[in-house]
Scaffold this motif. Sequence first.
Motif, PDB file in Angstrom:
ATOM      1  N   LEU A 218       0.829  -1.210   0.000  1.00 47.58           N
ATOM      2  CA  LEU A 218       0.000   0.000   0.000  1.00 47.58           C
ATOM      3  C   LEU A 218       0.863   1.261   0.000  1.00 47.58           C
ATOM      4  N   ARG A 219       1.983   1.203   0.699  1.00 45.03           N
ATOM      5  CA  ARG A 219       2.905   2.348   0.747  1.00 45.03           C
ATOM      6  C   ARG A 219       3.539   2.584  -0.629  1.00 45.03           C
ATOM      7  N   ARG A 220       3.982   1.499  -1.280  1.00 49.31           N
ATOM      8  CA  ARG A 220       4.580   1.626  -2.622  1.00 49.31           C
ATOM      9  C   ARG A 220       3.588   2.189  -3.633  1.00 49.31           C
ATOM     10  N   ALA A 221       2.306   1.880  -3.444  1.00 52.21           N
ATOM     11  CA  ALA A 221       1.268   2.390  -4.337  1.00 52.21           C
ATOM     12  C   ALA A 221       0.841   3.812  -3.952  1.00 52.21           C
ATOM     13  N   ASN A 222       1.457   4.345  -2.909  1.00 59.60           N
ATOM     14  CA  ASN A 222       1.160   5.696  -2.417  1.00 59.60           C
ATOM     15  C   ASN A 222      -0.287   5.842  -1.932  1.00 59.60           C
ATOM     16  N   LEU A 223      -0.840   4.760  -1.392  1.00 56.30           N
ATOM     17  CA  LEU A 223      -2.191   4.817  -0.833  1.00 56.30           C
ATOM     18  C   LEU A 223      -2.161   5.120   0.663  1.00 56.30           C
ATOM     19  N   VAL A 224      -1.046   4.781   1.304  1.00 53.59           N
ATOM     20  CA  VAL A 224      -0.876   5.069   2.732  1.00 53.59           C
ATOM     21  C   VAL A 224       0.490   5.698   2.955  1.00 53.59           C
ATOM     22  N   ALA A 225       0.584   6.423   4.041  1.00 59.43           N
ATOM     23  CA  ALA A 225       1.854   7.016   4.461  1.00 59.43           C
ATOM     24  C   ALA A 225       2.094   6.597   5.902  1.00 59.43           C
ATOM     25  N   SER A 226       3.352   6.496   6.277  1.00 51.85           N
ATOM     26  CA  SER A 226       3.680   6.089   7.644  1.00 51.85           C
ATOM     27  C   SER A 226       4.499   7.169   8.325  1.00 51.85           C
ATOM     28  N   ARG A 227       4.425   7.139   9.651  1.00 52.59           N
ATOM     29  CA  ARG A 227       5.274   8.001  10.469  1.00 52.59           C
ATOM     30  C   ARG A 227       5.627   7.221  11.723  1.00 52.59           C
ATOM     31  N   LYS A 228       6.809   7.473  12.227  1.00 58.66           N
ATOM     32  CA  LYS A 228       7.292   6.772  13.419  1.00 58.66           C
ATOM     33  C   LYS A 228       7.196   7.718  14.613  1.00 58.66           C
ATOM     34  N   GLU A 229       6.664   7.189  15.696  1.00 55.09           N
ATOM     35  CA  GLU A 229       6.584   7.945  16.944  1.00 55.09           C
ATOM     36  C   GLU A 229       7.061   7.006  18.051  1.00 55.09           C
ATOM     37  N   GLY A 230       8.283   7.229  18.505  1.00 49.42           N
ATOM     38  CA  GLY A 230       8.882   6.297  19.466  1.00 49.42           C
ATOM     39  C   GLY A 230       9.020   4.941  18.802  1.00 49.42           C
TER      40      GLY A 230
ATOM     41  N   SER B  67      -4.967  10.091   0.898  1.00 50.90           N
ATOM     42  CA  SER B  67      -6.033  10.907   0.314  1.00 50.90           C
ATOM     43  C   SER B  67      -7.383  10.478   0.866  1.00 50.90           C
ATOM     44  N   PRO B  68      -8.261  11.438   1.178  1.00 50.70           N
ATOM     45  CA  PRO B  68      -9.611  11.072   1.626  1.00 50.70           C
ATOM     46  C   PRO B  68     -10.421  10.406   0.512  1.00 50.70           C
ATOM     47  N   GLN B  69      -9.976  10.537  -0.736  1.00 48.66           N
ATOM     48  CA  GLN B  69     -10.689   9.912  -1.846  1.00 48.66           C
ATOM     49  C   GLN B  69     -10.607   8.387  -1.783  1.00 48.66           C
ATOM     50  N   ILE B  70      -9.616   7.854  -1.092  1.00 48.27           N
ATOM     51  CA  ILE B  70      -9.513   6.400  -0.916  1.00 48.27           C
ATOM     52  C   ILE B  70     -10.685   5.915  -0.073  1.00 48.27           C
ATOM     53  N   ALA B  71     -10.990   6.642   0.993  1.00 49.83           N
ATOM     54  CA  ALA B  71     -12.147   6.293   1.831  1.00 49.83           C
ATOM     55  C   ALA B  71     -13.437   6.417   1.019  1.00 49.83           C
ATOM     56  N   GLU B  72     -13.506   7.429   0.175  1.00 50.65           N
ATOM     57  CA  GLU B  72     -14.683   7.620  -0.671  1.00 50.65           C
ATOM     58  C   GLU B  72     -14.836   6.446  -1.639  1.00 50.65           C
ATOM     59  N   LEU B  73     -13.731   5.988  -2.222  1.00 49.54           N
ATOM     60  CA  LEU B  73     -13.761   4.840  -3.126  1.00 49.54           C
ATOM     61  C   LEU B  73     -14.306   3.600  -2.411  1.00 49.54           C
ATOM     62  N   LEU B  74     -13.889   3.377  -1.180  1.00 49.75           N
ATOM     63  CA  LEU B  74     -14.378   2.226  -0.409  1.00 49.75           C
ATOM     64  C   LEU B  74     -15.869   2.349  -0.123  1.00 49.75           C
TER      65      LEU B  74
END
Length: 116
Positions: free
Chosen positions: A56-68, A77-84
């Motif tokens: 999903l990350r490679r397809a640029n559908l999700v992004a990650s961030r590290k916290e601790g 994109s909110p359009q992904i939720a709309e597509l679902l």
Amino acid sequence: MSAPLYQMKAEFFKTLGHPARIRVLELLSEREHAVAEMLPEVGIEPAHLSQQLAILRRANLVASRKEGPAVYYALTSPQIAELLRVARTILSGVLAGQQELLASLQSGPHPTQPPA
């Protein structure tokens, strides 16, 4: 020369073509989630979830961030939720049509039985 749009769309839908990836996207449609939060909801092994998130990350559908020590994921994109949501509406219509057909088949005379 870039690939035709229909080919790019096919690749996009192939990326969505796994139940675990759809479940992850559904969860992220609600809010950002840590990987540990998603594990019990998706119901797969941590290594498998990691693989699905990488796709999903490679397809640029999700992004990650590290916290601790935690890694959090969010939709890009909110359009992904709309597509679902649109897919759910389409499937609801298809299933309703199938139920109507099943009900009409069950209520009508059966070809092997004479009408009452």
